[in-house]
Write a protein that holds these residues in place. Structure first.
Motif, PDB file in Angstrom:
ATOM      1  N   THR A  40      44.811 114.231  -0.036  1.00 40.98           N
ATOM      2  CA  THR A  40      45.585 115.134   0.813  1.00 40.98           C
ATOM      3  C   THR A  40      46.501 114.274   1.668  1.00 40.98           C
ATOM      4  OG1 THR A  40      43.745 116.678   0.902  1.00 40.98           O
ATOM      5  CG2 THR A  40      45.414 116.876   2.626  1.00 40.98           C
ATOM      6  N   THR A  42      48.967 113.656   4.984  1.00 40.87           N
ATOM      7  CA  THR A  42      49.176 114.066   6.361  1.00 40.87           C
ATOM      8  C   THR A  42      49.992 112.984   7.067  1.00 40.87           C
ATOM      9  OG1 THR A  42      48.094 114.883   8.366  1.00 40.87           O
ATOM     10  CG2 THR A  42      47.053 113.034   7.252  1.00 40.87           C
ATOM     11  N   ASP A  43      50.429 113.278   8.274  1.00 38.91           N
ATOM     12  CA  ASP A  43      51.183 112.303   9.054  1.00 38.91           C
ATOM     13  C   ASP A  43      50.237 111.498   9.922  1.00 38.91           C
ATOM     14  OD1 ASP A  43      53.710 113.031   8.090  1.00 38.91           O
ATOM     15  OD2 ASP A  43      53.818 114.712   9.487  1.00 38.91           O
ATOM     16  N   ASN A  69      42.375 117.532   8.057  1.00 34.98           N
ATOM     17  CA  ASN A  69      42.418 118.998   7.961  1.00 34.98           C
ATOM     18  C   ASN A  69      41.361 119.677   8.824  1.00 34.98           C
ATOM     19  OD1 ASN A  69      44.565 118.951   6.241  1.00 34.98           O
ATOM     20  ND2 ASN A  69      43.375 119.308   4.385  1.00 34.98           N
ATOM     21  N   ARG A  94      53.013 108.088   6.517  1.00 38.27           N
ATOM     22  CA  ARG A  94      52.366 109.121   5.708  1.00 38.27           C
ATOM     23  C   ARG A  94      51.010 108.568   5.292  1.00 38.27           C
ATOM     24  NH1 ARG A  94      53.060 114.219   5.576  1.00 38.27           N
ATOM     25  NH2 ARG A  94      52.734 115.186   3.579  1.00 38.27           N
TER      26      ARG A  94
END
Length: 152
Positions: A40, A42-43, A69, A94
């Motif tokens: 996954t 995400t920043d 998450n 990232r």
């Protein structure tokens, strides 16, 4: 005669090592590819750079923070040094991680994910190309007509 045998030995060694390095690069890419496909994104943000000593030189491992998450913030130290990409504290990045396993997080950049495989593949390609070029040159020279002096 001995010089020719030594030369053939080294060319043969390159012929064997080059494809072997390419195979190792491909096989070692599989786990990274599986990670990228299952992860996954995400920043995150670079928090600091840990100075570590690697065989005769210092390197810097980026420490980064990201929110998973589940809403929790996690801090992870990268497992690859930043010699190719210069990160600075505060840089936005990232991050890839496996859901439920935030400790698996890695910076989403080619050097951080793929550098060992790229180095092996490039070396394998060079070690494969050199003997092939030598063989092609030798073959071309052996096929070339012998020049004769017709003015005799």
């Amino acid at each position: 005669m001995i010089a020719r045998l030594v030369a053939y030995f080294f060319v043969g060694l390159l012929c064997a090592v080059g494809p072997l390095l390419i195979v190792i690069a491909i096989v070692s890419s599989v786990p990274t590819a599986e990670f990228v496909l299952a992860s996954t994104a995400t920043d995150g943000r670079i928090v600091s750079l840990d100075r570590v000593y690697y065989r005769f030189r210092y390197g810097y491992l980026p420490v980064f923070r990201f929110t998973a998450n589940d809403g929790q913030t996690h801090m992870v130290r990268a497992d690859s040094s930043t010699n190719w990409v210069r990160f600075k504290p505060g840089d936005r990045i990232r991050v890839l991680y496996i859901n439920g396993r935030p400790e698996s997080a890695r910076i989403d950049s080619i050097p951080q994910l793929w550098m060992p495989q790229l180095i092996l593949a490039i070396l394998g390609a060079l070690f494969t190309t050199v003997p092939v070029r030598i063989w092609m040159r030798k073959r071309t020279l052996s096929r070339a007509p012998i020049a004769t002096d017709r003015n005799q």
